[in-house]
Write an enzyme that holds these catalytic residues in place. Structure first.
Site, PDB file in Angstrom:
ATOM      1  N   GLU A 243      -8.650   7.101  10.897  1.00 56.74           N
ATOM      2  CA  GLU A 243      -9.314   6.220   9.905  1.00 56.74           C
ATOM      3  C   GLU A 243     -10.065   5.060  10.961  1.00 56.74           C
ATOM      4  O   GLU A 243     -11.254   4.845  10.351  1.00 56.74           O
ATOM      5  CB  GLU A 243      -8.400   5.549   9.002  1.00 56.74           C
ATOM      6  CG  GLU A 243      -7.854   6.313   8.186  1.00 56.74           C
ATOM      7  CD  GLU A 243      -7.098   5.597   6.984  1.00 56.74           C
ATOM      8  OE1 GLU A 243      -6.427   4.577   7.545  1.00 56.74           O
ATOM      9  OE2 GLU A 243      -6.863   6.105   6.052  1.00 56.74           O
TER      10      GLU A 243
ATOM     11  N   GLN B 251      -4.111   7.001  10.609  1.00 52.15           N
ATOM     12  CA  GLN B 251      -4.723   5.877  10.777  1.00 52.15           C
ATOM     13  C   GLN B 251      -5.599   6.003  11.946  1.00 52.15           C
ATOM     14  O   GLN B 251      -6.719   5.284  11.945  1.00 52.15           O
ATOM     15  CB  GLN B 251      -3.702   4.769  10.916  1.00 52.15           C
ATOM     16  CG  GLN B 251      -3.014   4.405   9.574  1.00 52.15           C
ATOM     17  CD  GLN B 251      -2.855   3.007   9.276  1.00 52.15           C
ATOM     18  OE1 GLN B 251      -2.417   2.260  10.477  1.00 52.15           O
ATOM     19  NE2 GLN B 251      -3.113   2.402   8.329  1.00 52.15           N
TER      20      GLN B 251
ATOM     21  N   ASN C 120      -7.550  -1.116   9.957  1.00 51.98           N
ATOM     22  CA  ASN C 120      -8.771  -0.772   9.701  1.00 51.98           C
ATOM     23  C   ASN C 120      -9.946  -1.981   9.891  1.00 51.98           C
ATOM     24  O   ASN C 120     -10.635  -1.714  10.716  1.00 51.98           O
ATOM     25  CB  ASN C 120      -9.009  -0.128   8.372  1.00 51.98           C
ATOM     26  CG  ASN C 120      -8.652   1.224   8.454  1.00 51.98           C
ATOM     27  OD1 ASN C 120      -9.242   2.446   8.726  1.00 51.98           O
ATOM     28  ND2 ASN C 120      -7.489   1.589   7.701  1.00 51.98           N
TER      29      ASN C 120
ATOM     30  N   ARG D 162      -7.706  -9.190 -15.033  1.00 56.51           N
ATOM     31  CA  ARG D 162      -8.256  -8.496 -13.964  1.00 56.51           C
ATOM     32  C   ARG D 162      -9.619  -8.986 -13.688  1.00 56.51           C
ATOM     33  O   ARG D 162      -9.979  -9.260 -12.584  1.00 56.51           O
ATOM     34  CB  ARG D 162      -8.017  -6.991 -14.093  1.00 56.51           C
ATOM     35  CG  ARG D 162      -8.395  -6.160 -12.682  1.00 56.51           C
ATOM     36  CD  ARG D 162      -8.133  -4.783 -13.118  1.00 56.51           C
ATOM     37  NE  ARG D 162      -6.434  -4.246 -13.360  1.00 56.51           N
ATOM     38  CZ  ARG D 162      -5.740  -4.167 -12.256  1.00 56.51           C
ATOM     39  NH1 ARG D 162      -6.039  -4.707 -11.020  1.00 56.51           N
ATOM     40  NH2 ARG D 162      -4.554  -4.253 -12.640  1.00 56.51           N
TER      41      ARG D 162
ATOM     42  N   HIS E 155      -9.473   6.280   1.745  1.00 59.07           N
ATOM     43  CA  HIS E 155      -8.072   6.748   1.321  1.00 59.07           C
ATOM     44  C   HIS E 155      -7.570   7.785   2.231  1.00 59.07           C
ATOM     45  O   HIS E 155      -8.156   8.807   2.888  1.00 59.07           O
ATOM     46  CB  HIS E 155      -8.544   7.573  -0.047  1.00 59.07           C
ATOM     47  CG  HIS E 155      -7.248   8.116  -0.647  1.00 59.07           C
ATOM     48  ND1 HIS E 155      -6.245   7.225  -1.320  1.00 59.07           N
ATOM     49  CD2 HIS E 155      -6.788   9.357  -0.802  1.00 59.07           C
ATOM     50  CE1 HIS E 155      -5.289   7.812  -1.841  1.00 59.07           C
ATOM     51  NE2 HIS E 155      -5.368   9.254  -1.534  1.00 59.07           N
TER      52      HIS E 155
ATOM     53  N   ARG F 256      -5.809  -3.364  -4.799  1.00 55.47           N
ATOM     54  CA  ARG F 256      -6.086  -4.010  -6.162  1.00 55.47           C
ATOM     55  C   ARG F 256      -6.896  -2.847  -7.075  1.00 55.47           C
ATOM     56  O   ARG F 256      -7.833  -2.423  -6.222  1.00 55.47           O
ATOM     57  CB  ARG F 256      -7.125  -5.158  -6.153  1.00 55.47           C
ATOM     58  CG  ARG F 256      -6.341  -6.204  -5.753  1.00 55.47           C
ATOM     59  CD  ARG F 256      -5.320  -6.894  -6.687  1.00 55.47           C
ATOM     60  NE  ARG F 256      -5.932  -7.403  -7.969  1.00 55.47           N
ATOM     61  CZ  ARG F 256      -5.362  -7.773  -8.929  1.00 55.47           C
ATOM     62  NH1 ARG F 256      -4.317  -7.562  -9.162  1.00 55.47           N
ATOM     63  NH2 ARG F 256      -6.108  -7.932 -10.055  1.00 55.47           N
ATOM     64  N   ILE F 257      -6.498  -2.545  -8.167  1.00 53.96           N
ATOM     65  CA  ILE F 257      -7.409  -1.817  -9.022  1.00 53.96           C
ATOM     66  C   ILE F 257      -8.506  -2.376  -9.380  1.00 53.96           C
ATOM     67  O   ILE F 257      -8.336  -3.651  -9.957  1.00 53.96           O
ATOM     68  CB  ILE F 257      -6.638  -1.082 -10.197  1.00 53.96           C
ATOM     69  CG1 ILE F 257      -5.771  -0.157  -9.660  1.00 53.96           C
ATOM     70  CG2 ILE F 257      -7.562  -0.356 -11.141  1.00 53.96           C
ATOM     71  CD1 ILE F 257      -4.730   0.426 -10.563  1.00 53.96           C
TER      72      ILE F 257
ATOM     73  N   LEU G 202     -10.159   6.021 -10.139  1.00 60.39           N
ATOM     74  CA  LEU G 202      -9.422   5.677  -8.755  1.00 60.39           C
ATOM     75  C   LEU G 202      -9.393   6.813  -7.688  1.00 60.39           C
ATOM     76  O   LEU G 202      -9.251   8.065  -8.113  1.00 60.39           O
ATOM     77  CB  LEU G 202      -7.985   5.652  -9.341  1.00 60.39           C
ATOM     78  CG  LEU G 202      -7.075   5.024  -8.216  1.00 60.39           C
ATOM     79  CD1 LEU G 202      -7.557   3.520  -7.687  1.00 60.39           C
ATOM     80  CD2 LEU G 202      -5.370   4.916  -8.548  1.00 60.39           C
TER      81      LEU G 202
HETATM   82  C1  GRF Z   1      -4.948   2.821   5.356  1.00 61.44           C
HETATM   83  O1  GRF Z   1      -4.407   3.838   5.319  1.00 61.44           O
HETATM   84  C2  GRF Z   1      -6.028   3.065   4.104  1.00 61.44           C
HETATM   85  O2  GRF Z   1      -6.218   4.703   4.171  1.00 61.44           O
HETATM   86  C3  GRF Z   1      -5.345   2.727   2.949  1.00 61.44           C
HETATM   87  O3  GRF Z   1      -4.847   1.601   3.197  1.00 61.44           O
HETATM   88  C4  GRF Z   1      -4.416   1.623   4.432  1.00 61.44           C
HETATM   89  C5  GRF Z   1      -4.651   0.256   5.012  1.00 61.44           C
HETATM   90  O4  GRF Z   1      -4.148   0.225   6.260  1.00 61.44           O
HETATM   91  N1  GRF Z   1      -6.392   2.483   1.940  1.00 61.44           N
HETATM   92  P1  GRF Z   1      -4.462  -1.072   7.266  1.00 61.44           P
HETATM   93  O5  GRF Z   1      -4.276  -2.401   6.639  1.00 61.44           O
HETATM   94  O6  GRF Z   1      -5.984  -0.935   7.515  1.00 61.44           O
HETATM   95  O7  GRF Z   1      -3.668  -1.144   8.493  1.00 61.44           O
END
Ligand code: GRF
Length: 221
Positions: free
Chosen positions: A178, A175, A18, A69, A113, A95-96, A148
């Site tokens: 995304e 992905q 991403n 944290r 997500h 990380r939370i 969360l």
């Molecule tokens: C993604 O699938 C996102 O939805 C989740 O973590 C993953 C990160 O993938 N939060 P990358 O590191 O961007 O390949």
């Protein structure tokens, strides 16, 4: 930072595909943001290498060297504030976040997500979706609040599940979605179209009671 572009910090813990989508679109001038910092809580995150390869500023703090944290989060916030980041993009940041961190950057943190929230918060979403026999799946960009995977939803990319595909194949398709929807939503924020206020996301001044949904084509073959 170039004038008028939103200075953005991207937080990663892993591969950073991403992050790469943001780097590519930002460098091509396709989105109105500059990546002022790539931060990781893991020194071996491949995302850090991607950032360095593209000449971006990076920083890393291992959370294991902090007593709790919040003290870790305060140190991270200091690094981000030093770069005067206006937007935080969580891109596989495992990380939370402490309530302190969320309040400090209130309304300025986006996450993605891999599920159609509020369905399937948490981990292993692709496996759980396949096991449940769901027909639809996808990914959600949302603002981060203290709960969360539960902040105001902004944009969802949706696909039809092929019951014959594996979790890995499904993950790959999600992905790819995304990489389109996340930079898009961040660009809305960068250009002032997207805001979060009192637990609600607003796009062009209108409350998003439901996220914007984009349907992606079915699996070929
Ligand atoms: C993604 O699938 C996102 O939805 C989740 O973590 C993953 C990160 O993938 N939060 P990358 O590191 O961007 O390949």
């Amino acid at each position: 930072m170039s004038q008028g572009r939103c200075n953005t910090a991207i937080l990663v813990s892993g591969s950073g595909t991403n992050l790469q989508a943001f780097i590519d679109r930002s460098q091509a001038g396709a989105i109105s943001l500059d990546i002022g910092l790539v931060f990781s809580n893991r020194g071996n995150a491949f995302g850090l290498q991607r950032a360095k390869h593209s000449g971006l500023e990076t920083a890393c703090l291992e959370h294991t060297s902090f007593p709790d944290r919040e003290s870790f989060d305060r140190a991270v916030a200091k690094l981000i504030d030093r770069r005067e980041a206006q937007l935080l993009v969580l891109a596989g940041y495992m990380r939370i976040l402490s309530p302190w961190f969320v309040q400090h950057f209130e309304g300025r943190i986006l996450n993605i997500h891999p599920a159609l929230l509020p369905a399937y918060p948490g981990l292993h979403t692709h496996e759980r979706v396949l096991e449940a026999g769901e027909t639809q799946h996808g990914s959600t960009v949302h603002f981060v609040n203290e709960a969360l995977d539960a902040g105001p939803r902004v944009l969802q990319g949706r696909l039809t599940v092929d019951p014959n595909e594996t979790a890995a194949e499904l993950a790959e398709r999600v992905q790819a979605i995304e990489h389109q929807i996340y930079p898009q939503a961040a660009d809305w924020f960068a250009t002032g179209r997207l805001r979060s206020r009192d637990g609600m996301a607003y796009l062009d001044g209108k409350p998003l009671h439901e996220p914007v949904i984009v349907d992606f084509p079915d699996r070929a073959g």
